[in-house]
Design a protein around this motif. Sequence first.
Motif, PDB file in Angstrom:
ATOM      1  N   VAL A   1       0.836  -1.204   0.000  1.00 17.61           N
ATOM      2  CA  VAL A   1       0.000   0.000   0.000  1.00 17.61           C
ATOM      3  C   VAL A   1       0.868   1.249   0.000  1.00 17.61           C
ATOM      4  O   VAL A   1       0.628   2.206  -0.767  1.00 17.61           O
ATOM      5  N   LEU A   2       1.914   1.257   0.856  1.00 14.12           N
ATOM      6  CA  LEU A   2       2.796   2.430   0.919  1.00 14.12           C
ATOM      7  C   LEU A   2       3.577   2.599  -0.389  1.00 14.12           C
ATOM      8  O   LEU A   2       3.844   3.735  -0.812  1.00 14.12           O
ATOM      9  N   LEU A   3       3.964   1.501  -1.012  1.00 12.15           N
ATOM     10  CA  LEU A   3       4.645   1.601  -2.309  1.00 12.15           C
ATOM     11  C   LEU A   3       3.716   2.171  -3.371  1.00 12.15           C
ATOM     12  O   LEU A   3       4.130   2.974  -4.214  1.00 12.15           O
ATOM     13  N   LYS A   4       2.452   1.746  -3.352  1.00 11.37           N
ATOM     14  CA  LYS A   4       1.482   2.272  -4.311  1.00 11.37           C
ATOM     15  C   LYS A   4       1.317   3.779  -4.136  1.00 11.37           C
ATOM     16  O   LYS A   4       1.291   4.539  -5.116  1.00 11.37           O
ATOM     17  N   ILE A   5       1.230   4.222  -2.869  1.00 12.82           N
ATOM     18  CA  ILE A   5       1.110   5.658  -2.599  1.00 12.82           C
ATOM     19  C   ILE A   5       2.382   6.383  -3.025  1.00 12.82           C
ATOM     20  O   ILE A   5       2.337   7.462  -3.631  1.00 12.82           O
ATOM     21  N   SER A   6       3.540   5.785  -2.704  1.00 11.91           N
ATOM     22  CA  SER A   6       4.820   6.404  -3.053  1.00 11.91           C
ATOM     23  C   SER A   6       4.961   6.572  -4.558  1.00 11.91           C
ATOM     24  O   SER A   6       5.506   7.571  -5.037  1.00 11.91           O
TER      25      SER A   6
ATOM     26  N   PRO B   1       6.487  12.023  -7.403  1.00  6.51           N
ATOM     27  CA  PRO B   1       7.779  11.972  -8.110  1.00  6.51           C
ATOM     28  C   PRO B   1       8.928  11.726  -7.139  1.00  6.51           C
ATOM     29  O   PRO B   1       8.832  12.027  -5.941  1.00  6.51           O
ATOM     30  N   GLU B   2      10.003  11.152  -7.649  1.00  7.12           N
ATOM     31  CA  GLU B   2      11.190  10.929  -6.839  1.00  7.12           C
ATOM     32  C   GLU B   2      11.795  12.270  -6.427  1.00  7.12           C
ATOM     33  O   GLU B   2      11.804  13.226  -7.205  1.00  7.12           O
TER      34      GLU B   2
ATOM     35  N   LEU C   1       6.737  18.877   2.319  1.00  8.57           N
ATOM     36  CA  LEU C   1       6.768  17.826   3.333  1.00  8.57           C
ATOM     37  C   LEU C   1       5.928  16.616   2.950  1.00  8.57           C
ATOM     38  O   LEU C   1       6.396  15.477   3.058  1.00  8.57           O
ATOM     39  N   THR C   2       4.696  16.837   2.497  1.00  9.11           N
ATOM     40  CA  THR C   2       3.779  15.709   2.283  1.00  9.11           C
ATOM     41  C   THR C   2       4.316  14.690   1.280  1.00  9.11           C
ATOM     42  O   THR C   2       4.417  13.499   1.594  1.00  9.11           O
TER      43      THR C   2
ATOM     44  N   GLY D   1       6.313   9.749   0.374  1.00  4.26           N
ATOM     45  CA  GLY D   1       7.008   9.078  -0.719  1.00  4.26           C
ATOM     46  C   GLY D   1       8.010   8.046  -0.266  1.00  4.26           C
ATOM     47  O   GLY D   1       8.350   7.128  -1.029  1.00  4.26           O
ATOM     48  N   GLY D   2       8.514   8.143   0.938  1.00  2.00           N
ATOM     49  CA  GLY D   2       9.482   7.150   1.423  1.00  2.00           C
ATOM     50  C   GLY D   2       9.084   6.516   2.734  1.00  2.00           C
ATOM     51  O   GLY D   2       9.928   5.935   3.429  1.00  2.00           O
ATOM     52  N   LEU D   3       7.795   6.599   3.071  1.00  2.93           N
ATOM     53  CA  LEU D   3       7.350   6.119   4.382  1.00  2.93           C
ATOM     54  C   LEU D   3       7.570   4.619   4.558  1.00  2.93           C
ATOM     55  O   LEU D   3       7.696   4.127   5.681  1.00  2.93           O
TER      56      LEU D   3
END
Length: 875
Positions: free
Chosen positions: A416-421, A425-426, A442-443, A448-450
């Motif tokens: 799920v976190l990868l999908k959001i990430s 953009p990088e 910040l968001t 993006g890396g959570l």
Amino acid sequence: MVDQPSTERTADDMVAEADTGARNPANWQGTLILGTCIAWSLFQLYIASRIPGMLAQTTGVSFFANVVTQARFIHLAFAMGLATLAFPLTKSAPRDRIPAYDWVLMLLGVASCLYLVVFRNEIATRPGLWTTTDIVMSAIGMVTLMIAVWRSLGLPLVIIACIFVAFAFFGGYSEWARNITNYGGSSLSKALGHYWMQTEGVFGVALGVSTTMIFLFVLFGAILDRAGGGNWFIQVAIALLGALRGGPAKASVLSSMMTGMISGSSIANTVTTGTFTIPLMKRIGFPAEKAGAVEVASSTNGQLTPPVMGAAAFLMVEYVNIPYIDVVKHAFLPAVISYIALLYIVHLESLKMGLKGLEKPGRRIGVLMIMILFLSGFILLGALTFLMIGLRTLLEPITGNSVYAAVALVAVLYLVLLKISASFPEIKEDKDTNAPPTAPRLTPTLIGGLYFAIPIFILVWNLMVRTDTLDRLSPALSAFWATFFMVIIALTHRPIKAAFRGHDVGNEARAGWGDFVQGLILGARNMIGIGVATGAAGIIVGTISLTGAHQVIGTVIEVISGGNLMVLLILVAVLSLILGMGLPTTANYIVVSSLMAPVIISVGAQVGLVVPLIAVHMFVFYFGILADDTPPVGLAAYAAAAISRGDPIKTGLQGFGYDIRTALLPFLFIFNTDLLLIDVTLGHAIFVFFISLLAMLLFAAATQGYFIAKSRIWESAVLLFIAFMLFRPGFFLDMVEEPYVSASGGAAIELMSEEPDGADIRVLIEGPDFDTGKVRPTTVVIPAVAGDGETALADQGLTVFEEDGRLLLDEPFPGTPLFDQIGTEYDYYADTPVVISAVEVENERMAKEWFFIPALLLLAGVVMIQRPRAKQPAF
């Protein structure tokens, strides 16, 4: 000591020379070094897993299932071999190839370790009866170990270890030392066997902890960094704090704290975060030396921050004999207070220089919002913890003790976190030095890396969280599972995000494999110095167990201090700084704790200072760590100066100036153990935190000469006085009322009988020293037994009888609680008896917190005086 690095070398060169090895051949020799690093990392993962035990059960053959002994030999063999291959012997030695003499040294060092593995069964049949071959191999091992330490860490640890070896051989010839330690010297066979053939010296507790725990945490940090987690820490810190006044410096503090939590090296921490933050600090107006000093102070303090503490946390578990969770609890509050105070110092510096923060797209985040985010983060972490506990409880009737449910939950959360990430953009580095520096939003940066936080959460969960049916895992197994999941992240996060974005999965999969391999290599190279250092530090510990050498140091310090408690602590602090110069964090703690901690305990008890053992170990650990930014050695300061292009000595001096607040903390928790959360309730702990934080901020303001406005000298003095009142209210209370009620003779037994069960009773003992015959005092603390003082003494192994109004003390029996403390220290059969001179119990008096009121009134007065002079907003 050690050669002072030149600022002309790059920071990466310094890390290579100090941590990972400066030799990097381009031919097959370079491939051999990298392959050996990979093999070492894989070996450590293997012995940390349950595979050795499973193989032993199924095949009947033990493939290093006994990590307590065999794996230590392999661990040191890898460390010595890589130290010889990766670190040139001298400055002029070749770096593009491995000379013949290094091949010889490598083979000798590895052979001396593997000898203990190959012939372990024969050696076990002759303990203490060493053969000529045993002694020869031990001598070879000791010499090659010292050479490996010299080339990878410099001369300081070699000199210290050689001094202790010399004392083991020749200490018996000194009548003065012999009278203090009762040590008559040692033969070559006995000493070398003690150092090498047993687990009392080189292969002792320190190397065992390095084998089972430290390597895994270093490897975990290395893979996390290579996978991008280190950069995520930095970018989140810049996004969160970069737009504030002096933002890059504050981001440096926060990112170094997060990196330091899992890092084993203050030098590597300095370079990892400083490469990004020091140029940003300079671009907004920080001088080169101050920019480097902020990074140095932040990075060295990272070694004081749980859960890893530069791997010292795991050594404290063994040396202090308390659970790991207690070490983390005791270390938490001083580390947090120290970092918040450093943020405040950076803010004051920015105010004095009139600096601003970075430009930032989108809405700026104010100080109040940042505090809310921090609080929300703790609330979210707590909520997630309770959610996982709840899910575990719900699923347990179905899954039993299986971990599959937890693995499934983590896998779903990861995807799920990868999908959001993938929807963000990088984050790109700001490399345009001509454009105005900017902070990322910040968001997208945080979310993006959570997913990098998942293995950290797994680590903390396994170490600290416990339910009624789920016990905490050991630090080693916790690190293994966290590292195992970190490996999965390193291998999969790139291709999975590429799949979600519709990009080329193959290229990203190859990049992820490269990150994993580089993490294995970096983890092993980071461990070279730690591995040989823990082996060499074992020589010091072994000498102490063989000879009692620490008693000599204790006697010298006792004579110099003249029984003055503050002089004693200052001397120990200075010696800890000196001993810590040029040593990595782990070896640093082993050396200073082995030599200095017993001094504080024994000499302190003679003048009535009785503090918990963890407080003593934290005291020497803090000052040993501060050596990393203390000139003239201060390797972290040289690394920062290589990035900032500033003067390394000025950088080190400025960094130590920032770290004065950290140097203050050890003195405070020696006298006020509330700071270490010892025997305090949750409500009291929160109260202690806020009061201590206020005191530390006022101390920082006083040392910086700036509070609301530029402070006059007398205002700084008043701020120091207020800080002291908040930190040590008991000092003033002791001047008003006596802290203890004292009694002697028969009245002492009656006084003890009046105390409730478990209350602390201070027992003052005097008698002739076993070695010198001189009468000396000491103080021990025992728990009370309600209504029966004699039973309270007997429970501790103390038998007393009254004679001529005095309480004479018999020798405690071996195995009783106080035998190790006083059973061997006094001569119970001398003409002068050993007596209990007095018993002290806490006096019922007013609460020391009442003295906070005049301190706060004084603070209000300073605020009113300075407020009209303020020329700019506080934030």
